[in-house]
Structure formats: structure tokens, C-alpha cells
Write a protein that holds these residues in place. Structure first.
Motif, PDB file in Angstrom:
ATOM      1  N   GLY A 170       0.765  -1.250   0.000  1.00 54.79           N
ATOM      2  CA  GLY A 170       0.000   0.000   0.000  1.00 54.79           C
ATOM      3  C   GLY A 170       0.790   1.290   0.000  1.00 54.79           C
ATOM      4  O   GLY A 170       0.209   2.362  -0.156  1.00 54.79           O
ATOM      5  N   ILE A 171       2.125   1.233   0.200  1.00 52.76           N
ATOM      6  CA  ILE A 171       2.909   2.464   0.230  1.00 52.76           C
ATOM      7  C   ILE A 171       3.352   2.819  -1.183  1.00 52.76           C
ATOM      8  O   ILE A 171       3.885   1.981  -1.898  1.00 52.76           O
ATOM      9  CB  ILE A 171       4.129   2.314   1.158  1.00 52.76           C
ATOM     10  CG1 ILE A 171       3.643   2.101   2.593  1.00 52.76           C
ATOM     11  CG2 ILE A 171       5.029   3.557   1.074  1.00 52.76           C
ATOM     12  CD1 ILE A 171       4.755   1.819   3.576  1.00 52.76           C
ATOM     13  N   GLY A 172       3.135   4.059  -1.584  1.00 56.47           N
ATOM     14  CA  GLY A 172       3.498   4.520  -2.918  1.00 56.47           C
ATOM     15  C   GLY A 172       4.489   5.663  -2.835  1.00 56.47           C
ATOM     16  O   GLY A 172       5.086   5.933  -1.777  1.00 56.47           O
ATOM     17  N   ASN A 173       4.666   6.355  -3.946  1.00 59.25           N
ATOM     18  CA  ASN A 173       5.771   7.298  -4.082  1.00 59.25           C
ATOM     19  C   ASN A 173       5.663   8.530  -3.175  1.00 59.25           C
ATOM     20  O   ASN A 173       6.669   8.993  -2.659  1.00 59.25           O
ATOM     21  CB  ASN A 173       5.902   7.733  -5.538  1.00 59.25           C
ATOM     22  CG  ASN A 173       7.281   8.238  -5.857  1.00 59.25           C
ATOM     23  OD1 ASN A 173       8.281   7.645  -5.463  1.00 59.25           O
ATOM     24  ND2 ASN A 173       7.359   9.368  -6.539  1.00 59.25           N
ATOM     25  N   ILE A 174       4.465   9.050  -2.987  1.00 61.45           N
ATOM     26  CA  ILE A 174       4.327  10.237  -2.125  1.00 61.45           C
ATOM     27  C   ILE A 174       4.627   9.870  -0.671  1.00 61.45           C
ATOM     28  O   ILE A 174       5.463  10.492  -0.006  1.00 61.45           O
ATOM     29  CB  ILE A 174       2.896  10.818  -2.193  1.00 61.45           C
ATOM     30  CG1 ILE A 174       2.622  11.407  -3.579  1.00 61.45           C
ATOM     31  CG2 ILE A 174       2.685  11.867  -1.112  1.00 61.45           C
ATOM     32  CD1 ILE A 174       1.235  11.996  -3.718  1.00 61.45           C
ATOM     33  N   TYR A 175       3.959   8.820  -0.190  1.00 59.91           N
ATOM     34  CA  TYR A 175       4.083   8.486   1.234  1.00 59.91           C
ATOM     35  C   TYR A 175       5.450   7.908   1.564  1.00 59.91           C
ATOM     36  O   TYR A 175       5.903   8.034   2.707  1.00 59.91           O
ATOM     37  CB  TYR A 175       2.935   7.579   1.680  1.00 59.91           C
ATOM     38  CG  TYR A 175       1.606   8.308   1.605  1.00 59.91           C
ATOM     39  CD1 TYR A 175       1.322   9.342   2.494  1.00 59.91           C
ATOM     40  CD2 TYR A 175       0.683   8.037   0.617  1.00 59.91           C
ATOM     41  CE1 TYR A 175       0.140  10.060   2.407  1.00 59.91           C
ATOM     42  CE2 TYR A 175      -0.505   8.748   0.524  1.00 59.91           C
ATOM     43  CZ  TYR A 175      -0.771   9.758   1.420  1.00 59.91           C
ATOM     44  OH  TYR A 175      -1.939  10.469   1.328  1.00 59.91           O
ATOM     45  N   ALA A 176       6.128   7.306   0.593  1.00 61.79           N
ATOM     46  CA  ALA A 176       7.487   6.819   0.875  1.00 61.79           C
ATOM     47  C   ALA A 176       8.378   7.987   1.292  1.00 61.79           C
ATOM     48  O   ALA A 176       9.105   7.910   2.287  1.00 61.79           O
ATOM     49  CB  ALA A 176       8.057   6.103  -0.350  1.00 61.79           C
ATOM     50  N   SER A 177       8.326   9.098   0.552  1.00 68.77           N
ATOM     51  CA  SER A 177       9.121  10.282   0.925  1.00 68.77           C
ATOM     52  C   SER A 177       8.688  10.834   2.272  1.00 68.77           C
ATOM     53  O   SER A 177       9.522  11.181   3.116  1.00 68.77           O
ATOM     54  CB  SER A 177       8.978  11.380  -0.140  1.00 68.77           C
ATOM     55  OG  SER A 177       9.771  11.102  -1.283  1.00 68.77           O
ATOM     56  N   GLU A 178       7.384  10.938   2.487  1.00 66.65           N
ATOM     57  CA  GLU A 178       6.870  11.505   3.746  1.00 66.65           C
ATOM     58  C   GLU A 178       7.251  10.643   4.950  1.00 66.65           C
ATOM     59  O   GLU A 178       7.594  11.153   6.014  1.00 66.65           O
ATOM     60  CB  GLU A 178       5.348  11.650   3.656  1.00 66.65           C
ATOM     61  CG  GLU A 178       4.893  12.681   2.630  1.00 66.65           C
ATOM     62  CD  GLU A 178       5.409  14.088   2.958  1.00 66.65           C
ATOM     63  OE1 GLU A 178       5.246  14.525   4.113  1.00 66.65           O
ATOM     64  OE2 GLU A 178       5.989  14.710   2.060  1.00 66.65           O
ATOM     65  N   ILE A 179       7.184   9.323   4.762  1.00 66.99           N
ATOM     66  CA  ILE A 179       7.503   8.391   5.846  1.00 66.99           C
ATOM     67  C   ILE A 179       8.989   8.478   6.202  1.00 66.99           C
ATOM     68  O   ILE A 179       9.356   8.541   7.382  1.00 66.99           O
ATOM     69  CB  ILE A 179       7.118   6.957   5.424  1.00 66.99           C
ATOM     70  CG1 ILE A 179       5.592   6.799   5.453  1.00 66.99           C
ATOM     71  CG2 ILE A 179       7.802   5.916   6.314  1.00 66.99           C
ATOM     72  CD1 ILE A 179       5.088   5.585   4.684  1.00 66.99           C
ATOM     73  N   LEU A 180       9.859   8.522   5.191  1.00 66.68           N
ATOM     74  CA  LEU A 180      11.297   8.589   5.462  1.00 66.68           C
ATOM     75  C   LEU A 180      11.651   9.906   6.140  1.00 66.68           C
ATOM     76  O   LEU A 180      12.534   9.948   7.007  1.00 66.68           O
ATOM     77  CB  LEU A 180      12.099   8.391   4.168  1.00 66.68           C
ATOM     78  CG  LEU A 180      12.036   6.962   3.627  1.00 66.68           C
ATOM     79  CD1 LEU A 180      12.660   6.873   2.249  1.00 66.68           C
ATOM     80  CD2 LEU A 180      12.721   5.988   4.583  1.00 66.68           C
ATOM     81  N   PHE A 181      10.941  10.976   5.782  1.00 68.01           N
ATOM     82  CA  PHE A 181      11.170  12.254   6.476  1.00 68.01           C
ATOM     83  C   PHE A 181      10.770  12.129   7.945  1.00 68.01           C
ATOM     84  O   PHE A 181      11.527  12.520   8.844  1.00 68.01           O
ATOM     85  CB  PHE A 181      10.393  13.392   5.802  1.00 68.01           C
ATOM     86  CG  PHE A 181      10.531  14.694   6.524  1.00 68.01           C
ATOM     87  CD1 PHE A 181      11.683  15.459   6.381  1.00 68.01           C
ATOM     88  CD2 PHE A 181       9.544  15.137   7.394  1.00 68.01           C
ATOM     89  CE1 PHE A 181      11.834  16.653   7.083  1.00 68.01           C
ATOM     90  CE2 PHE A 181       9.688  16.337   8.094  1.00 68.01           C
ATOM     91  CZ  PHE A 181      10.836  17.090   7.931  1.00 68.01           C
ATOM     92  N   ALA A 182       9.590  11.575   8.181  1.00 68.39           N
ATOM     93  CA  ALA A 182       9.108  11.427   9.567  1.00 68.39           C
ATOM     94  C   ALA A 182      10.045  10.546  10.382  1.00 68.39           C
ATOM     95  O   ALA A 182      10.235  10.756  11.580  1.00 68.39           O
ATOM     96  CB  ALA A 182       7.688  10.852   9.574  1.00 68.39           C
ATOM     97  N   ALA A 183      10.664   9.547   9.715  1.00 72.37           N
ATOM     98  CA  ALA A 183      11.555   8.618  10.424  1.00 72.37           C
ATOM     99  C   ALA A 183      12.985   9.158  10.532  1.00 72.37           C
ATOM    100  O   ALA A 183      13.828   8.539  11.169  1.00 72.37           O
ATOM    101  CB  ALA A 183      11.561   7.262   9.714  1.00 72.37           C
ATOM    102  N   ARG A 184      13.253  10.306   9.883  1.00 71.11           N
ATOM    103  CA  ARG A 184      14.597  10.911   9.853  1.00 71.11           C
ATOM    104  C   ARG A 184      15.623   9.940   9.255  1.00 71.11           C
ATOM    105  O   ARG A 184      16.767   9.864   9.717  1.00 71.11           O
ATOM    106  CB  ARG A 184      15.031  11.371  11.252  1.00 71.11           C
ATOM    107  CG  ARG A 184      14.259  12.592  11.740  1.00 71.11           C
ATOM    108  CD  ARG A 184      14.656  12.994  13.153  1.00 71.11           C
ATOM    109  NE  ARG A 184      14.109  12.077  14.144  1.00 71.11           N
ATOM    110  CZ  ARG A 184      14.839  11.298  14.939  1.00 71.11           C
ATOM    111  NH1 ARG A 184      16.153  11.332  14.878  1.00 71.11           N
ATOM    112  NH2 ARG A 184      14.255  10.499  15.801  1.00 71.11           N
TER     113      ARG A 184
END
Length: 273
Positions: A170-184
Motif C-alpha cells: 500500500g505504500i506509494g511514491n508520495i508516502y514513501a518520501s513523507e515516511i522517510l522524512f518522519a523517520a529521519r
DNA sequence: CGGTGGACCTGCTGGC
DNA sequence: TGCCAGCAGGTCCACC
């Protein structure tokens, strides 16, 4: 177009509108989607009653009685709209499901990367499209230990690891970037190089970002709308995606764009390590 | 084996 | 104004 939060929003809309309805007819205007629509098979849904609506990764599941499952994937540009019967078909209205005198469901998809199948509930887990999907990111099975196990020895960039549907659905291109930012965490890190605390940060970030995005009905950048035609609101809360050159909301460093496996990744080179 | 790049489609935007 | 390159939320498969 749609990733898990958008599909979840669509499914919740469909779940409020469809159960109890009978599929009175199916009209196929274009059978050439990513895979050709099996028109004969689809006709077997006619006369079935809609029981409930579910989701697996980015797949929409419509459970019918007698027992059948209608599966949709929206690809990049697909929409599922429920509303009163329309007199005119739009150019990219490919499938039209009649739901009685006052309602219909339309599958619209300009780029035709979407899919539609009919199968049975018992063969659903074995379906070629669903068989290899990893765990649902909002389930118990999705843990730091699971991620560490799947990441062990992998040299692929963390961004590609998150987009691998056999790792997590379920993870796609937008949320992959957002998730990695949130995870630092840096999108270029080798997946096999993460420590257990880092995997735990990633797990938490996946769940936090997806839950927040679902609460805001997903992200509408160009044209995503839900089953009632409403856009999402999460685009206002994107921290890095599409923000090349803007200051990082954490430390003010300029956000960078890079291309990985042909797709844009946005990240802060200072606080994502 | 695993990872990257192209292919599949249409439509929109921005630069010249 | 018009044209063309580049880009877009997904996934699969051939090729190194």
C-alpha cells in the motif's frame, strides 16, 4: 494516483453507499486496462447483492452474495465514483455498474493502468495480484522485527524497500518520501544497514503518516477524488513531497529532489541520515 | 539473486 | 500561439 490512504478513503465511501444494493448490470466500454477485462467473468456478478467493501494494499474488494469478490486496482489515474445514473459516458468511463434505478458505480481511468477482476472469496488470497503482497502496514504483523528480518542483507535503497509491495502493501511514491522524512532516515541508505531502533522508527513513521493521511481523506495533488467526488486534504500537510528547494520544516535546510529507479524522491539532506 | 530501466497509457505544464 | 519534452499517485518484466 492513489496509495493506501486514498484507497482507504474510497473504500469507506463505498462501504457507506453500496452494501445492500444489487448489481443489476455491467457495461464494459473499454476492456484494455493494464490487463484485459474478462467480460464473461464480470457478467457473473450481475444479480449478486453487495455485502461489504474491503481493502488489501491498494486493491478495492467488493464482496458479493452469492459468494464472489469484485477486485479493483486504480493504477495511477483510476477513480471509482458512485452516483445517480448518468445519461452520457465520459471518454474514460470504462466500466459502468448499474445498482438500480437511482444509483451506479463508474470506473474511470484515463491512463488505463488499473485493473478489474471477479473471483471467489476462497481463491482471493491465491489471486496472482494479491498473492505476493506483504503485510498491511496498519496490522500487528507489521513490526520492527519483521522489517529487520525482511531488510537483512538487502542492499537496495531504503526508498525502494518501502515501495516493494512484497515487503509492505500500500505504500506509494508520495508516502514513501513523507515516511522517510518522519523517520529521519535517508532514502539512499542501504536497507540492510538499519539498526533495530531505526527499524522501529521506520515502523512508527509508516503508521503515523498513514493514519494521519487517512484522517485527512488522502492527498489530492492533480485530480484524486473519493467515491463522492471529494478531494483529500493531506496535500496541505505534505512535509517534503513536491517541495524541492523549500526549507525543511525541521531544520530549514533546502529540500532536495533526487531520482531513484526513475521516480522522484524528496528529502532533507541534513536531518535524514 | 537482486536491482535498475523501460514499457504500458493519457494528459497536463512549462520552456522555448 | 504552438510545439515538444518532461513529468505524473503503479506495476511488471527483461536485462545486467
Amino acid at each position: 494516483m492513489p496509495e493506501l490512504p486514498e484507497i482507504e478513503t474510497i473504500c469507506r465511501g463505498l462501504a457507506a453507499q453500496l452494501p445492500g444494493r444489487t448489481l443489476a448490470g455491467v457495461r464494459v466500454r473499454q476492456r484494455q486496462l493494464r490487463l484485459p477485462v474478462d467480460v464473461e467473468a464480470l457478467q457473473q456478478a450481475v444479480g449478486c447483492r453487495i455485502e461489504r467493501v474491503g481493502r488489501r494494499g491498494k486493491y478495492v474488494l467488493v464482496f458479493l452474495q452469492p459468494p464472489r469478490v469484485l477486485i479493483f486496482h486504480l493504477g495511477m489515474s483510476g477513480r471509482l465514483r458512485v452516483g445517480p445514473p448518468q445519461a452520457n459516458d465520459a471518454r474514460h468511463d470504462h466500466l459502468i455498474f448499474a445498482l438500480g434505478a437511482d444509483l451506479e458505480l463508474r470506473f474511470y481511468d484515463p491512463r488505463r493502468f488499473g485493473l478489474c477482476f471477479l473471483t471467489t472469496p476462497e481463491s482471493l488470497p491465491h489471486h496472482p495480484c494479491l498473492r505476493h503482497l506483504g503485510p498491511e502496514p496498519l496490522s500487528e504483523a507489521f513490526s520492527a522485527a519483521y522489517l529487520a528480518e525482511r531488510g537483512r542483507g538487502r542492499r537496495c535503497p531504503l526508498k525502494a524497500f518501502l515501495l516493494d509491495a512484497t515487503v509492505v502493501a500500500g505504500i506509494g511514491n508520495i508516502y514513501a518520501s513523507e515516511i522517510l522524512f518522519a523517520a529521519r532516515l535517508s532514502p539512499t541508505r542501504e536497507a540492510g544497514s538499519l539498526s533495530l531502533p531505526e527499524w522501529e522508527r521506520l515502523r512508527a513513521a509508516v503508521q503515523q503518516v498513514l493514519v494521519e493521511a487517512i484522517a485527512h481523506h488522502g492527498t489530492s495533488i492533480a485530480d484524486y477524488v473519493d467515491s463522492r467526488g471529494q478531494p483529500g486534504r493531506f496535500q496541505n500537510r505534505l512535509r517534503v513531497y513536491g517541495r524541492e528547494g523549500e526549507p525543511c520544516p525541521r531544520d530549514g535546510q533546502s529540500i532536495r529532489r533526487l531520482v531513484q529507479a526513475g521516480r522522484s524522491t524528496y528529502y532533507c539532506p541534513r536531518c535524514q541520515r
